[in-house]
Design a protein around this motif. Structure first.
Motif, short mmCIF file in Angstrom:
data_model
loop_
_atom_site.label_atom_id
_atom_site.label_comp_id
_atom_site.label_asym_id
_atom_site.label_seq_id
_atom_site.Cartn_x
_atom_site.Cartn_y
_atom_site.Cartn_z
N GLU A 8 16.51 26.75 -103.98
CA GLU A 8 17.87 26.21 -103.92
C GLU A 8 18.83 26.98 -104.82
O GLU A 8 20.01 27.11 -104.51
CB GLU A 8 17.87 24.71 -104.28
CG GLU A 8 17.21 23.81 -103.25
CD GLU A 8 15.68 23.83 -103.31
OE1 GLU A 8 15.07 23.44 -102.30
OE2 GLU A 8 15.12 24.26 -104.34
N GLU A 12 22.20 28.73 -103.69
CA GLU A 12 23.47 28.50 -104.38
C GLU A 12 24.18 29.81 -104.68
O GLU A 12 25.38 29.97 -104.43
CB GLU A 12 23.24 27.73 -105.69
CG GLU A 12 24.52 27.53 -106.49
CD GLU A 12 24.27 26.93 -107.87
OE1 GLU A 12 25.27 26.64 -108.55
OE2 GLU A 12 23.10 26.75 -108.27
N ARG A 16 27.69 30.87 -103.11
CA ARG A 16 28.81 30.67 -104.03
C ARG A 16 29.27 31.93 -104.76
O ARG A 16 30.43 32.02 -105.16
CB ARG A 16 28.40 29.62 -105.06
CG ARG A 16 29.48 29.29 -106.03
CD ARG A 16 29.07 28.18 -106.97
NE ARG A 16 30.17 27.89 -107.87
CZ ARG A 16 30.02 27.36 -109.05
NH1 ARG A 16 28.82 27.03 -109.49
NH2 ARG A 16 31.06 27.14 -109.81
#
Length: 150
Positions: A8, A12, A16
């Protein structure tokens, strides 16, 4: 896979990270311009550098480095092959012998005259790819990130 660095986190960063997205976009655009300018013997970086010299007075190395957001050592290394090709001239600053000025030669101007239409067509292709002609907001964001302006 470790518990303290789950997938995860990778997702991310993938989703991002501005740096990652800007680097990928920069490499993609650079490849397009490099390919388009290759028949003229230029890279996109060389084109930008030569175009930055298309001004009434020859800038000092430091001024040129600031404009291009490059350090002086990298700039000097990028200027040398263009100088060897006769596309620009480096000379001591008449008011400060420790400083050098860089000037576009006639051969450099002639090459830019041939390169501008190629540059324009490539930009037009990118506008089509983006699906819009107005990239003012994108450019303002990039300027802000580059120079704290916008």
């Amino acid at each position: 896979m470790r518990d303290d660095l789950p997938i995860e986190v990778t997702h991310e960063v993938r989703d991002r990270c501005l740096c990652l997205h800007l680097q990928r976009a920069a490499r993609s655009i650079a490849r397009r311009f490099d390919e388009a300018l290759r028949p003229l013997g230029l890279t996109h970086g060389q084109y930008s550098l030569l175009m930055a010299l298309n001004r009434p007075g020859a800038p000092r190395l430091g001024e040129l480095a600031k404009f291009l957001a490059m350090d002086r050592t990298t700039l000097t290394a990028n200027l040398k092959p263009l100088e060897r090709r006769g596309l620009l001239k480096m000379q001591p600053d008449s008011s400060d012998k420790r400083s050098r000025r860089v000037d576009l030669s006639d051969a450099g101007r002639d090459l830019l005259v041939r390169a501008v239409p190629v540059w324009r067509r490539t930009h037009d292709d990118i506008d089509v790819l983006l699906g819009r002609n107005d990239t003012q907001l994108l450019k303002a964001d990039l300027l802000s990130l580059s120079f704290g302006e916008g």
